[in-house]
Write an enzyme that holds these catalytic residues in place. Structure first.
Site, PDB file in Angstrom:
ATOM      1  N   CYS A  92      -9.508  12.970  10.705  1.00 43.52           N
ATOM      2  CA  CYS A  92      -8.657  12.131   9.847  1.00 43.52           C
ATOM      3  C   CYS A  92      -7.300  12.067  10.531  1.00 43.52           C
ATOM      4  O   CYS A  92      -6.780  13.105  10.976  1.00 43.52           O
ATOM      5  CB  CYS A  92      -8.531  12.754   8.460  1.00 43.52           C
ATOM      6  SG  CYS A  92      -7.255  11.991   7.431  1.00 43.52           S
ATOM      7  N   ASP A 103      -3.760   2.050   8.542  1.00 43.48           N
ATOM      8  CA  ASP A 103      -4.267   3.278   7.928  1.00 43.48           C
ATOM      9  C   ASP A 103      -3.998   3.136   6.433  1.00 43.48           C
ATOM     10  O   ASP A 103      -3.342   2.187   5.994  1.00 43.48           O
ATOM     11  CB  ASP A 103      -3.526   4.500   8.516  1.00 43.48           C
ATOM     12  CG  ASP A 103      -3.984   5.805   7.896  1.00 43.48           C
ATOM     13  OD1 ASP A 103      -5.202   5.989   7.724  1.00 43.48           O
ATOM     14  OD2 ASP A 103      -3.124   6.651   7.554  1.00 43.48           O
ATOM     15  N   SER A 104      -4.457   4.142   5.671  1.00 42.39           N
ATOM     16  CA  SER A 104      -4.115   4.139   4.246  1.00 42.39           C
ATOM     17  C   SER A 104      -2.643   4.508   4.047  1.00 42.39           C
ATOM     18  O   SER A 104      -2.059   4.174   3.028  1.00 42.39           O
ATOM     19  CB  SER A 104      -5.002   5.145   3.507  1.00 42.39           C
ATOM     20  OG  SER A 104      -4.795   6.438   4.038  1.00 42.39           O
ATOM     21  N   GLU A 144       0.891  13.155   2.201  1.00 39.97           N
ATOM     22  CA  GLU A 144       1.639  12.004   1.677  1.00 39.97           C
ATOM     23  C   GLU A 144       2.735  12.458   0.703  1.00 39.97           C
ATOM     24  O   GLU A 144       3.716  11.761   0.507  1.00 39.97           O
ATOM     25  CB  GLU A 144       0.681  11.014   0.976  1.00 39.97           C
ATOM     26  CG  GLU A 144      -0.273  10.302   1.943  1.00 39.97           C
ATOM     27  CD  GLU A 144       0.389   9.185   2.756  1.00 39.97           C
ATOM     28  OE1 GLU A 144       1.459   8.701   2.363  1.00 39.97           O
ATOM     29  OE2 GLU A 144      -0.185   8.814   3.804  1.00 39.97           O
ATOM     30  N   HIS A 197      -4.412  11.715   9.475  1.00 43.93           N
ATOM     31  CA  HIS A 197      -3.306  12.438   8.839  1.00 43.93           C
ATOM     32  C   HIS A 197      -3.169  13.875   9.360  1.00 43.93           C
ATOM     33  O   HIS A 197      -2.099  14.470   9.278  1.00 43.93           O
ATOM     34  CB  HIS A 197      -3.542  12.529   7.327  1.00 43.93           C
ATOM     35  CG  HIS A 197      -3.153  11.309   6.555  1.00 43.93           C
ATOM     36  ND1 HIS A 197      -3.917  10.174   6.538  1.00 43.93           N
ATOM     37  CD2 HIS A 197      -2.076  11.062   5.750  1.00 43.93           C
ATOM     38  CE1 HIS A 197      -3.335   9.268   5.738  1.00 43.93           C
ATOM     39  NE2 HIS A 197      -2.218   9.790   5.263  1.00 43.93           N
ATOM     40  N   CYS A 231      -7.617   4.896  11.261  1.00 43.97           N
ATOM     41  CA  CYS A 231      -8.138   5.537  10.049  1.00 43.97           C
ATOM     42  C   CYS A 231      -9.598   5.867  10.307  1.00 43.97           C
ATOM     43  O   CYS A 231     -10.407   4.966  10.564  1.00 43.97           O
ATOM     44  CB  CYS A 231      -8.000   4.556   8.884  1.00 43.97           C
ATOM     45  SG  CYS A 231      -8.887   5.033   7.400  1.00 43.97           S
TER      46      CYS A 231
HETATM   47  N1  DGL Z   1      -6.031   8.706   7.593  1.00 42.49           N
HETATM   48  C1  DGL Z   1      -7.277   8.162   7.160  1.00 42.49           C
HETATM   49  C2  DGL Z   1      -8.430   8.754   7.914  1.00 42.49           C
HETATM   50  O1  DGL Z   1      -8.284   8.978   9.106  1.00 42.49           O
HETATM   51  C3  DGL Z   1      -7.457   7.957   5.676  1.00 42.49           C
HETATM   52  C4  DGL Z   1      -7.233   9.131   4.819  1.00 42.49           C
HETATM   53  C5  DGL Z   1      -7.314   8.809   3.351  1.00 42.49           C
HETATM   54  O2  DGL Z   1      -6.632   7.895   2.886  1.00 42.49           O
HETATM   55  O3  DGL Z   1      -8.089   9.488   2.651  1.00 42.49           O
HETATM   56  O4  DGL Z   1      -9.497   8.976   7.413  1.00 42.49           O
END
Ligand code: DGL
Length: 279
Positions: free
Chosen positions: A185, A13-14, A153, A187, A76
């Site tokens: 997402c 993931d990021s 984050e 996150h 991600c």
């Molecule tokens: N968690 C990721 C997603 O599901 C990336 C979020 C990001 O870095 O903008 O899209």
């Protein structure tokens, strides 16, 4: 074949979003060993172009292949929406993404589906397409939520500002009287405590993290590479600060992970900033 079964599954993931997928892996596939990568030096991904996402994801996959993984899970949505289909044609290794498993689960639950996602995922229309391919009578509303990832984050999980932003992002979906909400997402599950308060209790929440792990299990079984030995400890790598990631992750993992730094082809300006901080 035993040697293949024992190999790790790569999950990336990021940043800390992929931990929501990692937790589902621990729950459902506890015998699998994981290599986790968070591209924290280049987050957020959700405001990047498709060309950038493709470049970053290729770099991550190429590196994971050197680490001898047997499968790669894109934990991600942004990468899944913008890069999965293209990269599945380029690589031999099984590559899994979140969109289809999430869309199929949502269609089983509702008819008026809201998707909250990064701006790139929302603009890609990936969820709408996947959902309406399964059931064209389903209505879909996608909302890009540019601020969530950085708030998470930065550990702003309980701040009044985060609650206020969530209320604003969800408002159009509430007005459409959605019956189902997809976390578009990885996150976002970290903000579940906020969403539960804002949404009427009848609205069902779909977290694609749960369903991608079921898809991974099926694929491992099909290929005959599901591990049956005890798992090795998860290996964590990030492209940015390992200390920051370890501290932030602790609340979800229940322990402070040992995190190593692995630099990919980070753009020059980011490297310079980091060098200044290190000096
Ligand atoms: N968690 C990721 C997603 O599901 C990336 C979020 C990001 O870095 O903008 O899209």
């Amino acid at each position: 074949m035993a040697a293949t079964k024992n190999r790790r599954i790569g999950l990336f993931d990021s940043g800390v979003g992929g931990l929501t997928v990692l937790k589902q892996m621990y729950r459902r596939l506890p015998q699998e060993s994981i290599l986790y990568f968070g591209d924290t030096a280049r987050l957020p991904y959700g405001t990047r172009s498709q060309a950038e996402i493709l470049q970053f994801v290729r770099e991550i996959i190429d590196w994971m292949l050197t680490q001898d993984v047997k499968m790669i899970i894109m934990a991600c949505n942004t990468s899944s929406a913008l890069a999965l289909e293209i990269l599945q044609k380029e690589y031999d290794i099984p590559l899994l993404g979140l969109i289809l498993p999430g869309a199929r689960a949502a269609v089983r639950l509702g008819k008026r589906i809201g998707v909250i996602a990064t701006p790139a995922t929302a603009a890609s229309n990936a969820y709408r397409q996947a959902i309406q391919e399964v059931d064209p009578t389903t209505e879909v509303w996608q909302v890009g939520c540019p601020e969530f990832v950085m708030l998470i984050e930065q550990n702003q999980l309980h701040s009044p500002y985060t609650r206020q932003v969530a209320q604003e992002y969800l408002q159009p979906l509430l007005e459409q009287k959605i019956d189902t909400l997809i976390y578009g997402c990885t996150h976002y599950r970290h903000l579940e405590h906020i969403f539960r308060v804002i949404l009427p209790s009848a609205v069902k929440i779909v977290d694609p993290a749960e369903y991608i792990v079921m898809a991974a299990e099926k694929e491992l079984e099909l290929m005959g590479i599901k591990n049956n030995q005890p798992a090795l400890a998860t290996r964590f790598y990030v492209s940015g600060s390992s200390g920051d990631f370890a501290q932030l992750s602790r609340q979800w993992l229940g322990y402070i992970p040992q995190v190593r730094c692995h630099k990919l082809h980070i753009p020059v300006e980011v490297r310079e900033q980091e060098l200044r901080i290190e000096n």
